[in-house]
Design an enzyme around this catalytic site. Structure first.
Site, PDB file in Angstrom:
ATOM      1  N   ARG A 183      -0.885   9.070   1.741  1.00  0.00           N
ATOM      2  CA  ARG A 183      -2.266   9.519   1.529  1.00  0.00           C
ATOM      3  C   ARG A 183      -2.428  11.021   1.470  1.00  0.00           C
ATOM      4  O   ARG A 183      -3.228  11.530   0.680  1.00  0.00           O
ATOM      5  CB  ARG A 183      -3.135   9.012   2.675  1.00  0.00           C
ATOM      6  CG  ARG A 183      -3.347   7.574   2.563  1.00  0.00           C
ATOM      7  CD  ARG A 183      -4.144   7.044   3.685  1.00  0.00           C
ATOM      8  NE  ARG A 183      -4.264   5.618   3.428  1.00  0.00           N
ATOM      9  CZ  ARG A 183      -4.809   4.775   4.251  1.00  0.00           C
ATOM     10  NH1 ARG A 183      -5.295   5.188   5.395  1.00  0.00           N
ATOM     11  NH2 ARG A 183      -4.891   3.504   3.948  1.00  0.00           N
ATOM     12  N   ARG A 228      -0.674   8.941   9.389  1.00  0.00           N
ATOM     13  CA  ARG A 228      -0.622   7.500   9.607  1.00  0.00           C
ATOM     14  C   ARG A 228      -0.231   6.771   8.329  1.00  0.00           C
ATOM     15  O   ARG A 228      -0.804   7.026   7.270  1.00  0.00           O
ATOM     16  CB  ARG A 228      -2.003   7.020  10.046  1.00  0.00           C
ATOM     17  CG  ARG A 228      -2.100   5.535  10.233  1.00  0.00           C
ATOM     18  CD  ARG A 228      -3.550   5.144  10.453  1.00  0.00           C
ATOM     19  NE  ARG A 228      -4.342   5.377   9.273  1.00  0.00           N
ATOM     20  CZ  ARG A 228      -5.079   4.435   8.676  1.00  0.00           C
ATOM     21  NH1 ARG A 228      -5.110   3.216   9.156  1.00  0.00           N
ATOM     22  NH2 ARG A 228      -5.806   4.721   7.617  1.00  0.00           N
ATOM     23  N   HIS A 286     -10.876  10.378   7.259  1.00  0.00           N
ATOM     24  CA  HIS A 286     -10.722   8.928   7.389  1.00  0.00           C
ATOM     25  C   HIS A 286     -10.213   8.489   8.751  1.00  0.00           C
ATOM     26  O   HIS A 286     -10.778   7.596   9.373  1.00  0.00           O
ATOM     27  CB  HIS A 286      -9.748   8.472   6.302  1.00  0.00           C
ATOM     28  CG  HIS A 286      -9.531   6.998   6.263  1.00  0.00           C
ATOM     29  ND1 HIS A 286     -10.579   6.104   6.186  1.00  0.00           N
ATOM     30  CD2 HIS A 286      -8.408   6.240   6.274  1.00  0.00           C
ATOM     31  CE1 HIS A 286     -10.110   4.864   6.158  1.00  0.00           C
ATOM     32  NE2 HIS A 286      -8.789   4.921   6.228  1.00  0.00           N
ATOM     33  N   HIS A 310      -8.669  10.263   3.402  1.00  0.00           N
ATOM     34  CA  HIS A 310      -8.384   9.170   2.465  1.00  0.00           C
ATOM     35  C   HIS A 310      -8.660   9.662   1.052  1.00  0.00           C
ATOM     36  O   HIS A 310      -9.699  10.269   0.800  1.00  0.00           O
ATOM     37  CB  HIS A 310      -9.259   7.951   2.785  1.00  0.00           C
ATOM     38  CG  HIS A 310      -8.745   6.696   2.149  1.00  0.00           C
ATOM     39  ND1 HIS A 310      -8.848   6.459   0.798  1.00  0.00           N
ATOM     40  CD2 HIS A 310      -8.086   5.636   2.670  1.00  0.00           C
ATOM     41  CE1 HIS A 310      -8.289   5.290   0.527  1.00  0.00           C
ATOM     42  NE2 HIS A 310      -7.816   4.770   1.640  1.00  0.00           N
ATOM     43  N   GLU A 327       0.846  -1.195   0.000  1.00  0.00           N
ATOM     44  CA  GLU A 327       0.000   0.000   0.000  1.00  0.00           C
ATOM     45  C   GLU A 327       0.877   1.239   0.000  1.00  0.00           C
ATOM     46  O   GLU A 327       2.104   1.153   0.163  1.00  0.00           O
ATOM     47  CB  GLU A 327      -0.919  -0.003   1.228  1.00  0.00           C
ATOM     48  CG  GLU A 327      -1.969  -1.097   1.174  1.00  0.00           C
ATOM     49  CD  GLU A 327      -3.009  -0.980   2.275  1.00  0.00           C
ATOM     50  OE1 GLU A 327      -2.761  -0.293   3.271  1.00  0.00           O
ATOM     51  OE2 GLU A 327      -4.072  -1.596   2.120  1.00  0.00           O
TER      52      GLU A 327
HETATM   53  C1  LIG Z   1     -13.575   2.319   5.849  1.00  0.00           C
HETATM   54  C2  LIG Z   1     -12.335   2.158   6.680  1.00  0.00           C
HETATM   55  C3  LIG Z   1     -11.292   1.372   6.205  1.00  0.00           C
HETATM   56  C4  LIG Z   1     -10.126   1.208   6.975  1.00  0.00           C
HETATM   57  N1  LIG Z   1      -9.141   0.375   6.517  1.00  0.00           N
HETATM   58  C5  LIG Z   1      -8.058   0.120   7.309  1.00  0.00           C
HETATM   59  C6  LIG Z   1      -7.072  -0.837   6.937  1.00  0.00           C
HETATM   60  O1  LIG Z   1      -7.171  -1.462   5.894  1.00  0.00           O
HETATM   61  N2  LIG Z   1      -6.036  -1.036   7.774  1.00  0.00           N
HETATM   62  C7  LIG Z   1      -5.888  -0.364   8.956  1.00  0.00           C
HETATM   63  O2  LIG Z   1      -4.903  -0.582   9.687  1.00  0.00           O
HETATM   64  N3  LIG Z   1      -6.818   0.533   9.343  1.00  0.00           N
HETATM   65  C8  LIG Z   1      -7.901   0.786   8.561  1.00  0.00           C
HETATM   66  N4  LIG Z   1      -8.846   1.680   8.964  1.00  0.00           N
HETATM   67  C9  LIG Z   1      -8.705   2.333  10.274  1.00  0.00           C
HETATM   68  C10 LIG Z   1      -9.023   1.318  11.370  1.00  0.00           C
HETATM   69  O3  LIG Z   1     -10.126   0.562  10.985  1.00  0.00           O
HETATM   70  C11 LIG Z   1      -9.335   2.022  12.679  1.00  0.00           C
HETATM   71  O4  LIG Z   1      -8.383   2.985  12.977  1.00  0.00           O
HETATM   72  C12 LIG Z   1      -9.357   1.012  13.816  1.00  0.00           C
HETATM   73  O5  LIG Z   1     -10.182  -0.069  13.472  1.00  0.00           O
HETATM   74  C13 LIG Z   1      -9.842   1.670  15.079  1.00  0.00           C
HETATM   75  O6  LIG Z   1     -10.046   0.677  16.043  1.00  0.00           O
HETATM   76  P1  LIG Z   1     -10.538   1.071  17.490  1.00  0.00           P
HETATM   77  O7  LIG Z   1     -10.646  -0.185  18.254  1.00  0.00           O
HETATM   78  O8  LIG Z   1      -9.682   2.147  18.010  1.00  0.00           O
HETATM   79  O9  LIG Z   1     -11.979   1.733  17.247  1.00  0.00           O
HETATM   80  P2  LIG Z   1     -13.304   1.148  16.576  1.00  0.00           P
HETATM   81  O10 LIG Z   1     -13.046  -0.088  15.829  1.00  0.00           O
HETATM   82  O11 LIG Z   1     -13.941   2.252  15.827  1.00  0.00           O
HETATM   83  O12 LIG Z   1     -14.204   0.808  17.825  1.00  0.00           O
HETATM   84  C14 LIG Z   1     -14.719   1.838  18.633  1.00  0.00           C
HETATM   85  C15 LIG Z   1     -15.672   1.244  19.624  1.00  0.00           C
HETATM   86  O13 LIG Z   1     -15.996   2.230  20.583  1.00  0.00           O
HETATM   87  C16 LIG Z   1     -17.377   2.212  20.804  1.00  0.00           C
HETATM   88  N5  LIG Z   1     -17.808   3.523  21.300  1.00  0.00           N
HETATM   89  C17 LIG Z   1     -17.601   4.740  20.766  1.00  0.00           C
HETATM   90  N6  LIG Z   1     -18.154   5.698  21.526  1.00  0.00           N
HETATM   91  C18 LIG Z   1     -18.733   5.062  22.563  1.00  0.00           C
HETATM   92  C19 LIG Z   1     -19.493   5.488  23.670  1.00  0.00           C
HETATM   93  N7  LIG Z   1     -19.799   6.776  23.897  1.00  0.00           N
HETATM   94  N8  LIG Z   1     -19.945   4.562  24.537  1.00  0.00           N
HETATM   95  C20 LIG Z   1     -19.689   3.248  24.337  1.00  0.00           C
HETATM   96  N9  LIG Z   1     -18.978   2.777  23.302  1.00  0.00           N
HETATM   97  C21 LIG Z   1     -18.513   3.680  22.428  1.00  0.00           C
HETATM   98  C22 LIG Z   1     -17.985   1.844  19.471  1.00  0.00           C
HETATM   99  O14 LIG Z   1     -19.307   1.362  19.625  1.00  0.00           O
HETATM  100  C23 LIG Z   1     -16.982   0.774  19.025  1.00  0.00           C
HETATM  101  O15 LIG Z   1     -17.334  -0.460  19.597  1.00  0.00           O
HETATM  102  C24 LIG Z   1     -10.012   1.867   8.213  1.00  0.00           C
HETATM  103  C25 LIG Z   1     -11.054   2.661   8.681  1.00  0.00           C
HETATM  104  C26 LIG Z   1     -12.217   2.802   7.928  1.00  0.00           C
HETATM  105  C27 LIG Z   1     -13.327   3.645   8.453  1.00  0.00           C
END
Ligand SMILES: Cc1cc2nc3c(=O)[nH]c(=O)nc-3n(C[C@H](O)[C@H](O)[C@H](O)COP(=O)(O)OP(=O)(O)OC[C@H]3O[C@@H](n4cnc5c(N)ncnc54)[C@H](O)[C@@H]3O)c2cc1C
Length: 545
Positions: free
Chosen positions: A298, A392, A357, A252, A132
């Protein structure tokens, strides 16, 4: 340390003694990669509650497509991954954190394989590694072509369910972190939550891990799912945590840009497979912009698209995959998405546009995932560990979630005073007295959509001091008559959180009088060494500096 308008300590009035009380050793707020991974580690040391505001399938994690970056190929090196991360981060990464994450990556991925993660493999069973933007080597593991995040979510959720001592609360909205009082150094002892069936509840914990994900919904154009409303950043700020690098929102470059279609992300892996970016006249415009052309980092690609659109007076830019054999078979999700709009990547040009993004900045943590507030740890997109610097590198965030999730879960074994023997906090009497506002009713939907439009137009890919100053004042104004209200459901609380975090982002971007990584100031187009440091944000009355 900088601050924005003085947000009140809690979103709602309550008396803790009158609410149902729940007790645990570790509370994890968020059920994506970081929260689930943290819960698995924390469960080795005591009971865990992990909560999500929706169900456990709707996370940024589940939407991730391209993959997870890690060094598995014998021809690749840790040093190369480190260097690529540092370059993308534009001289603003914490190198020791970069080394920690990159070095621990392969171990965390092997662990995921041992827990049943199914990734794409060749006929000989070897893991297929994609490439990538910004990566000098093939090091992206992927599942189902472009469904990696869903597989990560599935495996971790299964593992959580099989792990003794973890309780999983879906549809449980965390409003605020609880501290016994509002003085500096007051420890976080859990959270006040709301469940549609059980109402408000106090969840008390020795350690609280914030893993509430990103903030993309603050912008009108975003790749993020609807729950990415910056709640974690806002509740941490209100509890006295330091936020860092808040100017850095990564855009993105390629989301599907069709009237009526949601801004679905088109994974970078497709450019990794050889797709071109074409201007309105069907010429490749990334050649000459960057030596890696379409595979440049990006920020470079997003900014080049915006400039190209301005040069050609609007119109469209396209992703061209027509020359890539078997594109539809390799990227099934992409093919299905296009089919809905009567497009076929093998024969048609795909109109694309950048969108917000990934929130690079966040709650500042150290190498143990600890924040400046005792008892509060943070991991995943909500955190600012120093891994990403000013931008990132693609596919480094799922990796960070796995590595720092595990670190946070381990660190949670020490309670808020650093002692493993710390008893669970008992119910402490907390009274939040907020008088109802006499300023009348609000059209909350209008406030939210106005904020999202203003953020996109003024805190988007191209920024200027004048636009940032204007939007910061506008958000302050909206904040004055929205943040004094008391709401009784998530839409209102989220909107209040978005206003608070939008205010911080706009001010951070205004303060940062330079261009670096994903932050582009047209009035300060160069990097300036005096701004290489992190800018940090916190509540004004508790801190100085
Ligand atoms: C379309 C897309 C494609 C992507 N592709 C990639 C990729 O290929 N590779 C890569 O490394 N990264 C990628 N990313 C980025 C990556 O997915 C995220 O940065 C990562 O998954 C974040 O993980 P997290 O556990 O921090 O948060 P999340 O997976 O967003 O989880 C957040 C959690 O917090 C909870 N939450 C939020 N607010 C509250 C609240 N007030 N009370 C209770 N619960 C709450 C939500 O319900 C959820 O369960 C992508 C992102 C997107 C949107």
């Amino acid at each position: 340390m900088h601050s924005v308008f003085d947000a009140r300590r809690f979103l709602i009035p309550f008396r803790s003694s009158l609410l149902p009380q729940i007790f645990t050793d570790t509370l994890v707020i968020g059920g994506g990669v970081a929260g689930l991974r943290a819960a698995i580690s924390a469960a080795q040391h005591g009971e865990v509650i992990v909560l999500a505001k929706g169900d456990f399938k709707h996370t940024n994690t589940a939407w991730a497509q391209g993959g997870v970056a890690t060094v598995l190929d014998p021809a690749d090196t840790i040093e190369s991954h480190v260097q690529d991360t540092l370059v993308a981060g534009a001289d603003a990464c914490d190198e020791s954190i970069v080394r920690l994450v990159v070095e621990q990556g392969p171990r965390r991925i092997e662990e995921m394989f041992s827990w049943g993660m199914r990734v794409d493999r060749d006929q000989g069973g070897r893991v297929m590694l994609g490439r990538e933007g910004g990566h000098a080597a093939h090091r992206i593991i992927h599942a189902g072509g472009d469904a990696t995040g869903a597989e990560v979510q599935r495996v971790l959720l299964e593992r959580v369910k099989q792990t003794a001592g973890i309780r999983v609360f879906a549809n449980c909205f965390a409003l605020d972190l609880i501290t016994p009082n509002d003085s500096e150094g007051s420890p976080v002892m859990g959270a006040i939550t709301h469940h549609p069936k059980f109402g408000l509840q106090m969840i008390w914990a020795r350690s609280t891990i914030l893993a509430a994900g990103g903030s993309g919904v603050l912008f009108r154009e975003t790749t993020n799912p609807p729950q990415a409303t910056a709640d974690g950043l806002a509740m941490a700020y209100r509890a006295g945590a330091t936020l860092a690098d808040m100017a850095y929102m990564q855009f993105h470059p390629t989301t599907l840009y069709l009237a009526g279609a949601s801004r679905s992300l088109i994974t970078e892996a497709i450019r990794g497979a050889g797709a071109y970016l074409l201007d309105e006249a069907k010429n490749r415009f990334m050649i000459g912009v960057h030596p890696m052309a379409e595979l440049a980092p990006r920020d470079i690609v997003s900014q080049a698209i915006v400039r190209q659109l301005a040069r050609q007076g609007g119109g469209k830019v396209y992703l061209d995959c027509r020359h890539i054999a078997g594109i539809n078979e390799r990227f099934l999700g992409f093919a299905e998405l296009l089919q809905k709009f009567d497009l076929n990547a093998q024969t048609d040009l795909i109109p694309i546009h950048p969108a917000a993004h990934y929130m690079v900045g966040g709650v500042k943590t150290d190498a143990s995932a600890r924040t400046n507030v005792p008892g509060l740890l943070a991991a995943g997109e909500v955190a600012s560990t120093g891994l990403h610097g000013a931008n990132r590198l693609a596919s480094n965030s799922l990796l960070e979630g796995l590595v720092f999730g595990a670190i946070a879960g381990e660190a949670a074994a020490d309670g808020w005073n650093g002692a493993r023997s710390l008893p669970r906090p008992g119910p402490v009497s907390i009274v939040s007295d907020i008088r109802p506002s006499d300023r009348g009713e609000l059209d909350l939907t209008d406030v939210r959509s106005s904020l999202r439009s203003a953020m996109w137009k003024n805190v988007g890919i191209e920024r200027t001091g004048a636009k940032l100053q204007g939007v910061a004042e506008m958000i302050d104004f909206w904040g004055r008559y929205t943040l004094d209200k008391i709401f009784d459901e998530p839409f209102g609380w989220e909107t209040q959180n978005m206003l608070l975090v939008g205010a911080v982002m706009a001010r951070a971007a205004l303060w940062r009088e330079e261009s670096r990584g994903c932050h582009l100031r047209l009035d300060f187009p160069n990097r300036r060494p005096e701004f290489a440091k992190q800018d940090i944000w916190g509540k004004s009355r508790k801190v100085s500096g």
